[in-house]
Enzyme design. Sequence first.
Site, PDB file in Angstrom:
ATOM      1  N   GLU A 184     -35.075   9.022   3.018  1.00  0.00           N
ATOM      2  CA  GLU A 184     -33.837   9.430   2.430  1.00  0.00           C
ATOM      3  C   GLU A 184     -33.141  10.265   3.190  1.00  0.00           C
ATOM      4  OE1 GLU A 184     -31.485  11.763  -1.302  1.00  0.00           O
ATOM      5  OE2 GLU A 184     -33.451  11.205  -1.502  1.00  0.00           O
ATOM      6  N   ASN A 227     -36.054  14.766  -4.123  1.00  0.00           N
ATOM      7  CA  ASN A 227     -36.017  13.719  -4.810  1.00  0.00           C
ATOM      8  C   ASN A 227     -37.223  13.243  -4.806  1.00  0.00           C
ATOM      9  OD1 ASN A 227     -33.953  14.534  -5.478  1.00  0.00           O
ATOM     10  ND2 ASN A 227     -33.040  12.913  -3.698  1.00  0.00           N
ATOM     11  N   GLU A 308     -28.133  17.157  -9.316  1.00  0.00           N
ATOM     12  CA  GLU A 308     -28.112  15.564  -9.071  1.00  0.00           C
ATOM     13  C   GLU A 308     -29.318  14.783  -9.721  1.00  0.00           C
ATOM     14  OE1 GLU A 308     -26.645  15.565  -4.055  1.00  0.00           O
ATOM     15  OE2 GLU A 308     -28.440  15.984  -4.367  1.00  0.00           O
ATOM     16  N   ARG A 353     -17.366  23.735  -6.324  1.00  0.00           N
ATOM     17  CA  ARG A 353     -18.800  23.068  -6.050  1.00  0.00           C
ATOM     18  C   ARG A 353     -19.688  24.978  -5.380  1.00  0.00           C
ATOM     19  NH1 ARG A 353     -21.192  17.924  -4.028  1.00  0.00           N
ATOM     20  NH2 ARG A 353     -23.051  18.899  -2.717  1.00  0.00           N
ATOM     21  N   LYS A 377     -29.200  26.097   0.960  1.00  0.00           N
ATOM     22  CA  LYS A 377     -28.744  25.702   2.302  1.00  0.00           C
ATOM     23  C   LYS A 377     -28.338  26.461   2.874  1.00  0.00           C
ATOM     24  CE  LYS A 377     -29.045  21.201   0.618  1.00  0.00           C
ATOM     25  NZ  LYS A 377     -28.289  20.183   0.098  1.00  0.00           N
ATOM     26  N   ASP A 382     -22.769  21.484   1.602  1.00  0.00           N
ATOM     27  CA  ASP A 382     -24.089  20.845   1.584  1.00  0.00           C
ATOM     28  C   ASP A 382     -24.538  19.920   3.318  1.00  0.00           C
ATOM     29  OD1 ASP A 382     -26.267  18.587   1.181  1.00  0.00           O
ATOM     30  OD2 ASP A 382     -24.718  17.022   0.635  1.00  0.00           O
ATOM     31  N   GLU A 404     -32.572  26.847   4.914  1.00  0.00           N
ATOM     32  CA  GLU A 404     -32.858  25.275   4.951  1.00  0.00           C
ATOM     33  C   GLU A 404     -31.578  24.185   5.928  1.00  0.00           C
ATOM     34  OE1 GLU A 404     -33.814  21.284   2.009  1.00  0.00           O
ATOM     35  OE2 GLU A 404     -32.577  22.501   1.000  1.00  0.00           O
ATOM     36  N   GLU A 410     -27.463  13.673   8.654  1.00  0.00           N
ATOM     37  CA  GLU A 410     -26.788  12.937   7.431  1.00  0.00           C
ATOM     38  C   GLU A 410     -25.135  12.957   7.040  1.00  0.00           C
ATOM     39  OE1 GLU A 410     -26.252  13.388   3.093  1.00  0.00           O
ATOM     40  OE2 GLU A 410     -28.281  14.337   3.498  1.00  0.00           O
ATOM     41  N   HIS A 538     -17.013  17.276   3.794  1.00  0.00           N
ATOM     42  CA  HIS A 538     -16.882  16.193   3.120  1.00  0.00           C
ATOM     43  C   HIS A 538     -15.575  15.558   3.198  1.00  0.00           C
ATOM     44  CE1 HIS A 538     -18.401  14.584  -0.936  1.00  0.00           C
ATOM     45  NE2 HIS A 538     -19.395  15.816  -0.487  1.00  0.00           N
TER      46      HIS A 538
END
Length: 721
Positions: A184, A227, A308, A353, A377, A382, A404, A410, A538
Site C-alpha cells: 500500500e 491496515n 478509515e 479533520r 503523523k 496526512d 511518524e 505517496e 490535499h
Amino acid sequence: MIRISALILLSVLAFGVTRADNGYRLWLRYEKISDEAMLGKYRTLITGVWIAGTSPTTDVIRNESAMALSGMLGQQVAMLTGPADASVIIAKISDAALARVKSELANGMAGIADDGFVIRTVLWSGKKKLIITSNSEIGLLYGTFHLIKLLQTLRPIDGITITSSPRVKIRILNHWDNLDRTVERGYAGISIFDWHKLPRYIDQRYHDYARANASIGINATVLTNVNANALVLTPMYLEKVKALADVFRPYGIKVYLTARFSAPMEIGGLKTADPLDETVQAWWTAKIREIYKYVPDFGGMVVKANSEGQPGPQNYGRSHADGANMLARALQPHGGFVMWRAFVYDNAVPVDRTKQAFNEFKPLDGKFDSNVIVQVKNGPLDFQPREPFHPLFGAMQKTAVMPEFQITQEYLGFATHLVYLATLIKECLDADTYSKGKGSTVARTMDGTLYGNSISAVAGVANIGNDANWTGHQFGQANWFAFGRLAWDHTLEPETIAEEWVRMTFSNNDKVVTSILSIMMASRETLVDYMTPLGLHHIMGYNHHFGPGPWVKNKQREDWTSVYYHRADSTGVGFDRSPSGSNALEQYHPEVRKKFLTKEACPEEYLLWFHHVPWVFKTKSGRILWDELCHRYYRGVEAVGAMQNTWRSLEGLVDEYRFKQVDAFLTIQKDEAMLWRDACVLYFQQFSKMPIPAGLEKPDHGLEYYEKLSFPYAPGIRPQW
C-alpha cells in the site's frame, strides 16, 4: 553456511563492475578509494583487524569489515585472531583485552546508551591502535559501520576521538506490506517479504536489508501493513515471522507486527473484540505469549484502530486507551510495546479533520500504560508536501509520543520524482511547540527529554520494494538513509546527511558532490512550488493520489475530496483555521497561535493552510495572491528543468546506468510538474477570473482536458476492504 554464502555474494557485489551499477548496493558500495593520498594513509593505518568474541553479531562485524576494508583499500586486510598485531581493535568495553586502555576510553563511554559507541586512537605498547568499543555487540556493529563511512567519505581517521549514542531508543521502519506482497502506497515493486516461500527460503535480500538498516542505526521493523490482516498472527505465519527475526537479530533489528483489533473474532472464534471483555483479554494474552515463543525478542504491536474503516475499541463504546492498554498489559511481561496510531478522523463528525486526532487523544493524556507510545503523523492531516507540526506534539505531557514520517512518496510524486525528504523531517523536528517555553521542540517530545519519558521512538513508512535499486528512484535511497541518520541524531543537518549519502553512493568527486547537493537541497521546495504552494494541501487525484485533482468532490466522504480543503471561491482560496473559521489554531500553544493568527503575520508557506485569502491580497513579493500563486507554480517547473541540467552536467562522472535512469526520471518529473502547474492554474483561474500573469506561457490544453485524465492503474492504491 548462510554467513559464508552471504559474504561470497556481497564480495562479488563489492568488487563488481561499476559501469553497470543498478543501485542494489545502496550506500554500501565499497569501491576502491580513488584518492591516492587518502588511500595511502588508510593503508598505513589499517593493516589488520581483531574482533573480540564469537557470536552471530561479531560474525557480521567480521564479514562486513573484511568486505568493506578489502574493497576500499584494494588489498586484503587480515582478520586477526588476537589484538597484538592488529591496528584496529573492535571489542566491548568489558572485554579483558581492553583492560590496559580502559581508563583512556572511560570518558567517552560515560553516559552512552548500550548501543552507542566510541572510536578512538590510543597508544598500545607504544603503537597507535584504533579502538571501536561499546557496551554491546550491536554498538560495536554501529561503530564499525561508522568507521567504514569515514573511509567512504574520505575523512581522516588518525588520532580521532568519536563518541556517538542514539537520541531515540526505538528507530523503526513501518512496512505497509500485505501478505500477498502488494504494498500500500508502495512505488518500488512488490514487497521484499516473500511470505509464500518463507520460512524455507531465506532470500539474500533479507540480509542486505538488515545490513543497510544497521548501517544507519535503524533497530526495528514492522513487517506488515497498518491496515492489518489477522492471518499474520496465526502459527503458519508466525513461523515465517520467526525466520525473518532470526535473520535480523544479529544486526540489532527487532520485528514488530500490526495487530488487527478484530483478530479475536477473525482467527480466534470469539463473538466480540471488546477490550474490556475478559475472554478477549485472555485471548490476546495467550496470543502474545505464543508470539514470544516464536520470537523471544519480539518488539510489540503497531495498531491502527477506528480509522478509515479499521475496527477498534470504539466499536464497543471504549476509548483508545482501553484498547491500547489491553494489548500493553499482555505485552508488558515480555518487555513489548504498543505503538497506537493517532491517525483517526470521522466523516460524521462535523469538525475540521485536522482537529480530530487532538480532540480524541488529548483528553486521554495520562491514561495510557507506560509501555504505550502514541504514534502521531508529523502533521495534522496526512503526510502532505508541507504541513505544520501536529498539535499533539507537546500537548501530550504524560504520554510517550512518537512521530511518524512517510518515507514513501505517496503525496510527493511517487518514485519518479526526486525529492529529498530530510528537509521535511527536520522542519518538523525543529518546530517549537512552546509547551514548556521556548525550545520545546518536536524533537524533544520524540526523544523523551521534554517530559522525561523513559521510552522514545520514531517511525518511518518505508519506501522499499523488490526493485533492483530497492526504492524505485535512485534518490529514494537518500530518504531511507536520511530517516535513519535523523532517527539516530536529530541534531544533524540535512545537508550534512546528504553529503554523506552522495559520497557513499555516487562519488567523492567535488563536482559530483557539489552538483548533487544543489539538486537535493532545493528539491523539496521545488516540489511544493509545483504541487501545493503557499500552504495548499490535499489537492491530488482521488484514491490513487497521483497527479493533480483540485476538482475532486462529491465522494463518499467529504474529507476525501479536494474542495473540502482548498475552498476556492470567487473571493479567494484556502482553509480558514483561524478563530473566525474552524479555529484549529486553538490546539496550539499561544506562542504558536500568534505566529499564524493573521494573514499578514502568517509565514507564506502556511498561508492557505490557516487562512482563506482574497485573490487580491498582497503577498511579500509585492504581487497579489493570484499572481504569486501562478509564479510559484511556474517557478517549480523551471526548477525541475534546472535540476535536470545540473544532473546532465555530470555525464561521464556518474556510472552510465544510474545516470540514464535518473535523467529519464527527471524528464518524467518535469512533465508531471507541468501537468500539476497547468491543471491547478487553470482550475483556480475559474475562481479568480484573472489572467495568467504576463510572461508566463499558457497551458497547452483547457481545464476540461486535465479533468478528464484518468490513471486507473497508478501504483500503490490502497486495497478496498
